[in-house]
Design an enzyme around this catalytic site. Structure first.
Site, short mmCIF file in Angstrom:
data_model
loop_
_atom_site.label_atom_id
_atom_site.label_comp_id
_atom_site.label_asym_id
_atom_site.label_seq_id
_atom_site.Cartn_x
_atom_site.Cartn_y
_atom_site.Cartn_z
N ARG A 1 10.89 0.99 10.13
CA ARG A 1 11.89 0.18 10.82
C ARG A 1 12.72 -0.69 9.89
O ARG A 1 13.82 -1.13 10.25
CB ARG A 1 11.22 -0.60 11.96
N GLU B 1 -1.98 -4.37 9.98
CA GLU B 1 -2.64 -4.92 11.17
C GLU B 1 -3.49 -3.87 11.88
O GLU B 1 -4.56 -4.17 12.37
CB GLU B 1 -1.61 -5.51 12.16
O1 LIG Z 1 2.15 -7.04 8.06
P1 LIG Z 1 1.42 -5.77 8.30
O2 LIG Z 1 0.03 -5.99 8.88
O3 LIG Z 1 1.37 -4.89 7.09
O4 LIG Z 1 2.17 -4.97 9.46
C1 LIG Z 1 3.57 -4.85 9.50
C2 LIG Z 1 4.02 -3.43 9.31
O5 LIG Z 1 3.54 -2.61 10.41
C3 LIG Z 1 4.64 -1.95 11.01
O6 LIG Z 1 4.93 -0.73 10.44
P2 LIG Z 1 4.04 0.57 10.61
O7 LIG Z 1 3.11 0.67 9.45
O8 LIG Z 1 3.46 0.60 11.97
O9 LIG Z 1 5.08 1.71 10.38
P3 LIG Z 1 6.29 2.30 11.19
O10 LIG Z 1 7.44 1.34 10.96
O11 LIG Z 1 6.47 3.59 10.49
O12 LIG Z 1 5.93 2.41 12.63
C4 LIG Z 1 5.81 -2.90 10.76
O13 LIG Z 1 7.06 -2.24 10.88
C5 LIG Z 1 5.53 -3.37 9.37
O14 LIG Z 1 6.01 -2.47 8.38
N1 LIG Z 2 2.19 -6.41 16.65
C1 LIG Z 2 3.06 -5.59 16.07
N2 LIG Z 2 4.20 -5.23 16.70
C2 LIG Z 2 5.08 -4.39 16.08
N3 LIG Z 2 4.89 -3.89 14.85
C3 LIG Z 2 3.78 -4.24 14.22
N4 LIG Z 2 3.31 -3.93 12.99
C4 LIG Z 2 2.15 -4.54 12.81
N5 LIG Z 2 1.80 -5.26 13.88
C5 LIG Z 2 2.82 -5.10 14.78
#
Ligand SMILES: O=P(O)(O)OC[C@H]1O[C@H](OP(=O)(O)OP(=O)(O)O)[C@H](O)[C@@H]1O
Ligand SMILES: Nc1ncnc2[nH]cnc12
Length: 178
Positions: free
Chosen positions: A65, A102
């Site tokens: 994203r 997370e």
């Molecule tokens: O602070 P953190 O605990 O590391 O979590 C945050 C990350 O998690 C989500 O991405 P995700 O890995 O789900 O990837 P995506 O954007 O491909 O769905 C979000 O867009 C961040 O990149």
């Molecule tokens: N709670 C949350 N919502 C959206 N993106 C995330 N990436 C990690 N935690 C998230």
């Protein structure tokens, strides 16, 4: 209602996604409103230009994203855009860092030479939770010889203290409650 409160009201809220116990905050409803999306980008670009005395050389966007925000911000600033991708997606020589986020573990990669020695970077993503993803991106920038001026997000989950893991200031337009 303030502009930021309006943008916050447009976020989707999904309990127990992608796992039980996680409340997922979805930026896509905001992006479906062209005025809101424009206002979001203007807010983030204004934050950068009024906070930093030096112009960033590179906007580093995180898979996936961060890719929706980073290139637009980079073009407005006249900076380069560099993607940090999940493992196995980038061609050529790459640097790799494994990290925990997370709701799971993952791997980030950046192409060698994409960030050059002494370049000043801003890391952009939609959300900071534990800070694992952003910290991994910071490590890739440091390995390349660059530095991070700031980590920039639409949303932070401050109760997870993600900012404590990072080596530069954090800005999030919206702070979510637990
Ligand atoms: O602070 P953190 O605990 O590391 O979590 C945050 C990350 O998690 C989500 O991405 P995700 O890995 O789900 O990837 P995506 O954007 O491909 O769905 C979000 O867009 C961040 O990149
Ligand atoms: N709670 C949350 N919502 C959206 N993106 C995330 N990436 C990690 N935690 C998230």
């Amino acid at each position: 209602m303030s502009d930021v409160a309006h943008l916050k009201s447009l976020l989707g809220v999904h309990p127990d996604f992608p796992k039980k116990g996680i409340t997922f905050l979805d930026i896509f409803p905001l992006m479906r409103d062209p005025y809101a999306f424009e206002s979001l980008i203007t807010h983030l670009v204004h934050h950068i230009t009024t906070t930093h005395t030096v112009k960033p050389d590179v906007i580093v966007g995180l898979d996936a994203r961060g890719f929706l925000l980073g290139p637009i911000i980079a073009m407005r600033l006249g900076a380069a855009f560099v993607p940090v991708r999940k493992g196995g997606k980038l061609p050529g020589q790459v640097d790799t860092v494994a990290y925990e986020k997370e709701y799971g573990v993952d791997e980030f990669q950046m192409q060698k030479g994409a960030v050059q020695a002494r370049q000043k970077c801003i890391v952009v993503d939609d959300l900071i939770a534990t800070g694992g993803s952003a910290a991994a991106a910071g490590q890739l920038i440091k390995s390349a010889g660059g530095s991070t001026l700031e980590y920039l997000f639409i949303i932070s989950l401050p109760f997870l203290n993600g900012a404590d893991r990072l080596d530069a200031p954090v800005y999030a337009m919206i702070e979510a409650e637990d």
